[in-house]
Scaffold this motif. Structure first.
Motif, PDB file in Angstrom:
ATOM      1  N   UNK A   8      48.764  -8.341 -43.164  1.00 52.87           N
ATOM      2  CA  UNK A   8      49.011  -7.453 -42.038  1.00 52.87           C
ATOM      3  C   UNK A   8      49.082  -8.276 -40.763  1.00 52.87           C
ATOM      4  N   UNK A   9      50.160  -8.132 -39.961  1.00 49.12           N
ATOM      5  CA  UNK A   9      50.354  -9.007 -38.806  1.00 49.12           C
ATOM      6  C   UNK A   9      49.169  -9.081 -37.852  1.00 49.12           C
ATOM      7  N   UNK A  35      51.521  -7.459 -51.894  1.00 47.80           N
ATOM      8  CA  UNK A  35      52.400  -7.082 -50.790  1.00 47.80           C
ATOM      9  C   UNK A  35      52.100  -8.018 -49.630  1.00 47.80           C
ATOM     10  N   UNK A  36      52.430  -9.296 -49.807  1.00 46.36           N
ATOM     11  CA  UNK A  36      52.002 -10.324 -48.882  1.00 46.36           C
ATOM     12  C   UNK A  36      52.855 -10.497 -47.649  1.00 46.36           C
ATOM     13  N   UNK A  37      53.896  -9.689 -47.488  1.00 47.59           N
ATOM     14  CA  UNK A  37      54.721  -9.766 -46.291  1.00 47.59           C
ATOM     15  C   UNK A  37      55.848 -10.776 -46.404  1.00 47.59           C
ATOM     16  N   UNK A  38      56.710 -10.782 -45.382  1.00 50.18           N
ATOM     17  CA  UNK A  38      57.922 -11.600 -45.402  1.00 50.18           C
ATOM     18  C   UNK A  38      57.635 -13.094 -45.353  1.00 50.18           C
ATOM     19  N   UNK A  39      56.452 -13.492 -44.909  1.00 52.86           N
ATOM     20  CA  UNK A  39      56.128 -14.917 -44.869  1.00 52.86           C
ATOM     21  C   UNK A  39      55.933 -15.496 -46.268  1.00 52.86           C
ATOM     22  N   UNK A  40      55.563 -14.645 -47.237  1.00 51.76           N
ATOM     23  CA  UNK A  40      55.487 -15.014 -48.655  1.00 51.76           C
ATOM     24  C   UNK A  40      54.613 -16.249 -48.894  1.00 51.76           C
ATOM     25  N   UNK A  41      53.502 -16.350 -48.203  1.00 58.48           N
ATOM     26  CA  UNK A  41      52.678 -17.542 -48.311  1.00 58.48           C
ATOM     27  C   UNK A  41      52.111 -17.724 -49.713  1.00 58.48           C
ATOM     28  N   UNK A 169      55.683  -6.694 -54.390  1.00 56.39           N
ATOM     29  CA  UNK A 169      56.427  -5.571 -53.823  1.00 56.39           C
ATOM     30  C   UNK A 169      56.687  -5.809 -52.343  1.00 56.39           C
ATOM     31  N   UNK A 170      57.544  -4.966 -51.766  1.00 56.52           N
ATOM     32  CA  UNK A 170      57.786  -4.965 -50.325  1.00 56.52           C
ATOM     33  C   UNK A 170      58.523  -6.193 -49.841  1.00 56.52           C
ATOM     34  N   UNK A 171      58.213  -6.612 -48.604  1.00 61.52           N
ATOM     35  CA  UNK A 171      58.883  -7.759 -48.001  1.00 61.52           C
ATOM     36  C   UNK A 171      58.662  -9.042 -48.793  1.00 61.52           C
ATOM     37  N   UNK A 172      57.558  -9.142 -49.508  1.00 59.34           N
ATOM     38  CA  UNK A 172      57.320 -10.326 -50.320  1.00 59.34           C
ATOM     39  C   UNK A 172      58.332 -10.430 -51.455  1.00 59.34           C
TER      40      UNK A 172
END
Length: 215
Positions: A8-9, A35-41, A169-172
């Motif tokens: 979460x940002x 659902x780790x977000x667009x940074x995909x760390x 899922x999601x941006x990841x």
């Protein structure tokens, strides 16, 4: 046992420090929804998955509108009269800040502020016409006190969306354009069938047992 891992940002600093030491592959949990977000760390550093581009680099503008539309997304594809290209437009409800809904619209190249405002106003009218039965506010117009801005984006996806007991899922999993930062919310809708498939596999085959040494 079931777990959801999200990024979460507003918690980015804590999330980065946790993910730097947290090895998701060794957690003794039957099913993990990532659902780790667009940074995909975690996706890139621990699961060794490399995103694949699925579109050219596109230019978008975003503007704020005057009237709330509530928590919804209005999407439309329109043809650019000059180039003949199909362009994506969306109005995304913004209930968090005071600026109002956000208009994202695809453009063929960077334009002047005046031209962007004109394009934005036309796309607002296009969406109003397409959603005429949705009772949209009559005063849903461009907020001219905040100049439109532009950005570039490229749609990407992962080569696969599950690794053993980890489902992404999601941006990841896929990202690009106006839906970025909405990935987890959209993923809970669009990825639900795939989550069910993974769950059915788990029921048939039993839990995945992690190895002591990640590959």
């Amino acid at each position: 046992m079931f777990a959801i891992v999200c990024g979460y940002p507003r918690l980015r600093t804590n999330y980065d420090s946790i993910s730097a030491t947290f090895d998701i592959r060794l957690v003794s949990i039957d099913l993990i929804i990532l659902a780790g977000g667009a940074r995909r760390q975690i996706v890139t550093s621990q699961l060794n998955l490399t995103p694949i581009p699925v579109s050219d680099m596109h230019t978008f503008s975003f503007s704020f509108l005057n009237e709330s539309i509530g928590p919804q997304i209005l999407f439309l594809r329109t043809r650019d009269n000059d180039t003949g290209h199909w362009c994506k437009t969306a109005i995304v409800g913004n209930e968090i800040t005071e600026e109002g809904p956000i208009l994202f619209t695809q453009i063929t190249s960077s334009q002047s502020t005046e031209t962007l405002a004109g394009i934005a106003s036309q796309r607002i009218n296009d969406i109003k016409a397409a959603y005429k039965n949705e009772n949209l506010p009559e005063k849903l117009t461009l907020n001219t006190t905040i100049p439109p801005k532009t950005f570039t984006a490229q749609e990407t996806k992962l080569p696969k969306t599950n690794v053993n007991n980890i489902f992404i899922v999601g941006d990841a999993a896929r990202t690009g354009h106006f839906q970025s930062a909405l990935g987890a919310s959209l993923g809970l809708v669009f990825d639900v069938a795939a989550v069910r498939e993974v769950g059915e596999t788990f029921i048939r085959n039993g839990p995945w047992v992690p190895t002591t040494t990640p590959s």
